[in-house]
Design a protein around this motif. Structure first.
Motif, PDB file in Angstrom:
ATOM      1  N   SER A  38       8.970  -5.026   5.978  1.00 49.18           N
ATOM      2  CA  SER A  38      10.041  -5.277   6.943  1.00 49.18           C
ATOM      3  C   SER A  38      10.733  -3.982   7.379  1.00 49.18           C
ATOM      4  N   LEU A  39      10.779  -2.973   6.513  1.00 49.74           N
ATOM      5  CA  LEU A  39      11.455  -1.718   6.877  1.00 49.74           C
ATOM      6  C   LEU A  39      10.743  -0.988   8.020  1.00 49.74           C
ATOM      7  N   LEU A 172      13.860  10.669  19.615  1.00 51.49           N
ATOM      8  CA  LEU A 172      12.890   9.580  19.512  1.00 51.49           C
ATOM      9  C   LEU A 172      11.593  10.058  18.862  1.00 51.49           C
ATOM     10  N   GLN A 173      11.180  11.282  19.211  1.00 52.47           N
ATOM     11  CA  GLN A 173       9.963  11.820  18.595  1.00 52.47           C
ATOM     12  C   GLN A 173      10.145  12.012  17.093  1.00 52.47           C
ATOM     13  N   ILE A 174      11.323  12.509  16.699  1.00 51.97           N
ATOM     14  CA  ILE A 174      11.602  12.660  15.273  1.00 51.97           C
ATOM     15  C   ILE A 174      11.623  11.297  14.591  1.00 51.97           C
ATOM     16  N   ALA A 175      12.223  10.305  15.268  1.00 55.11           N
ATOM     17  CA  ALA A 175      12.284   8.957  14.695  1.00 55.11           C
ATOM     18  C   ALA A 175      10.886   8.374  14.523  1.00 55.11           C
ATOM     19  N   LEU A 179       9.288   7.298  11.103  1.00 53.74           N
ATOM     20  CA  LEU A 179       8.786   5.935  10.950  1.00 53.74           C
ATOM     21  C   LEU A 179       7.349   5.930  10.450  1.00 53.74           C
ATOM     22  N   LEU A 180       6.541   6.874  10.942  1.00 50.72           N
ATOM     23  CA  LEU A 180       5.158   6.964  10.470  1.00 50.72           C
ATOM     24  C   LEU A 180       5.118   7.318   8.987  1.00 50.72           C
ATOM     25  N   PHE A 181       5.953   8.270   8.567  1.00 54.23           N
ATOM     26  CA  PHE A 181       6.004   8.638   7.153  1.00 54.23           C
ATOM     27  C   PHE A 181       6.469   7.456   6.304  1.00 54.23           C
ATOM     28  N   LEU A 186       5.399   3.099   2.417  1.00 50.02           N
ATOM     29  CA  LEU A 186       5.501   1.690   2.042  1.00 50.02           C
ATOM     30  C   LEU A 186       4.137   1.006   2.057  1.00 50.02           C
ATOM     31  N   GLY A 187       3.195   1.539   2.853  1.00 53.22           N
ATOM     32  CA  GLY A 187       1.837   1.015   2.786  1.00 53.22           C
ATOM     33  C   GLY A 187       1.216   1.260   1.416  1.00 53.22           C
TER      34      GLY A 187
END
Length: 304
Positions: A38-39, A172-175, A179-181, A186-187
Motif C-alpha cells: 500500500s505504501l 517530481l523527479q526526486i519523488a 518511490l522506485l527505491f 518493500l518488494g
C-alpha cells in the motif's frame, strides 16, 4: 492437454485445501503483504495525480523583461531589435510582446484589491516591459538566455516566470526516484514474507510430500499447489492494498479541498486507472510466485 489441465485443477484444489487447514495464517500474511504494497501504491497515486498539473503548467514558459523606469518610450520600443537578434542567434522561436507601463497600471487598477493601493502612490511606479513566451522545448536554455537579456542596455530586471515550474518538475523527479527505491525495498519485504510463509507450509507437509514421492509424484507436481497459494496471496494482497489506498483518498480529499479552494482550484486525488491497477495486481501476483519459487526449491532440496 487434458492431463495438463487435470494436474492444474488438482493443484488448485490442493492449494484451497491447505488454505482451509490454516486460514488465519494465510489471511495474516495477506494483510502484512498488503500493508507493504500500500505504501508504494499510495505514492504512485499521488505522483500520477500531480504529474498532469506539472505538465500543463510547463507548456509555455515566459520571461518578463522589466526596463529601467527612466528609459524613454522610443528607446524602450527600440529594445525589441536586440532582443529579436539575440533570439535569432540562439535559434529560439518565441513570441515577443511589449507592455507599456500605462497598460500595466490600468490592469492593476482593474483589480479591486489593488486599486486603492495604487491610488495612494500618486504616480505610476510600473516600468515598461517585454514578455517572451517560449515553447517548452527551450526550457534548458532559459537560464543562459535570461543572463544575456540582463546585459542589454536599459534592462533593469529579468524574471523567469516558469522557474518554480522547473523546481516542481525536479521535485517530481526526486519523488519518482524515491518511490522506485521504496517499491524495490518493500518488494524485497514481500518476497521475504512469502518465502517464510511457503517454507512453513512445506515443512508442515513433509510427511505428505514423502508419501506423494513414494507414489511417483514429480517435483513439479508437488510444487504446483504452493505456487498457486503464493499467487493467490499476492493477488489478494494487491487488491487489498489498492482498496486501502482508494479508501484513504476520501479523507485526504476533504483536507485538500479546503487548501485548493484558497487558490480557486478543484484539484483532488483520484484512484489509479484500470490498466495501472491490473498492472499492479499482476506485479504483486508475480512477487508471490517468485517468493514461493525460491522457497519451495530450497525446501524440496533439503527434504531430498
Amino acid at each position: 492437454m487434458t492431463i495438463w489441465l487435470r494436474e492444474h485443477l488438482f493443484a488448485i484444489r490442493s492449494a484451497l485445501t491447505h488454505l482451509r487447514a490454516a486460514p488465519g495464517n494465510f489471511l495474516f500474511n495477506v494483510l502484512v503483504v498488503a500493508v507493504a504494497l500500500s505504501l508504494p501504491i499510495a505514492g504512485l497515486t499521488v505522483v500520477e495525480n500531480v504529474r498532469p498539473v506539472s505538465s500543463q503548467l510547463s507548456i509555455e514558459p515566459e520571461i518578463s523583461i522589466f526596463l529601467s523606469p527612466d528609459i524613454a518610450r522610443g528607446d524602450a520600443t527600440a529594445l525589441s531589435i536586440p532582443i529579436k537578434k539575440l533570439l535569432k542567434e540562439r535559434n529560439i522561436e518565441a513570441q515577443l510582446s511589449f507592455t507599456p507601463k500605462e497598460k500595466a497600471l490600468a490592469a492593476m487598477n482593474d483589480a479591486s484589491s489593488l486599486a486603492e493601493v495604487m491610488s495612494t502612490l500618486g504616480g505610476n511606479p510600473l516600468p515598461d516591459a517585454f514578455v517572451l513566451t517560449l515553447s517548452s522545448r527551450y526550457a534548458a536554455q532559459l537560464d543562459n538566455l535570461s543572463a544575456q537579456l540582463r546585459e542589454l542596455p536599459g534592462v533593469d530586471v529579468v524574471q523567469v516566470d516558469s522557474a518554480w515550474v522547473k523546481r516542481l518538475a525536479a521535485l517530481l523527479q526526486i519523488a519518482e526516484l524515491g518511490l522506485l527505491f521504496l517499491a524495490i525495498s518493500l518488494g524485497v519485504v514481500v518476497l521475504v514474507v512469502v518465502f517464510n510463509a511457503t517454507r512453513l507450509q512445506v515443512v508442515s507437509h513433509q510427511a505428505e510430500i514423502a508419501v506423494a514421492r513414494l507414489m511417483g509424484a514429480t517435483n513439479s507436481f508437488i510444487r504446483r499447489p504452493y505456487y498457486y497459494t503464493a499467487a493467490l496471496m499476492g493477488l489478494l494482497a494487491g487488491g487489498l492494498a489498492l482498496g486501502l489506498t482508494a479508501a484513504s483518498l476520501q479523507p485526504l480529499n476533504q483536507a485538500i479541498a479546503e487548501f485548493a479552494r484558497l487558490y480557486a482550484s478543484e484539484f483532488r486525488l483520484v484512484p489509479l486507472g484500470w490498466l495501472q491497477s491490473i498492472a499492479l495486481l499482476t506485479i504483486s501476483m508475480l512477487l508471490g510466485l517468485f517468493g514461493a519459487f525460491l522457497s519451495v526449491r530450497r525446501q524440496m532440496a533439503r527434504i531430498q
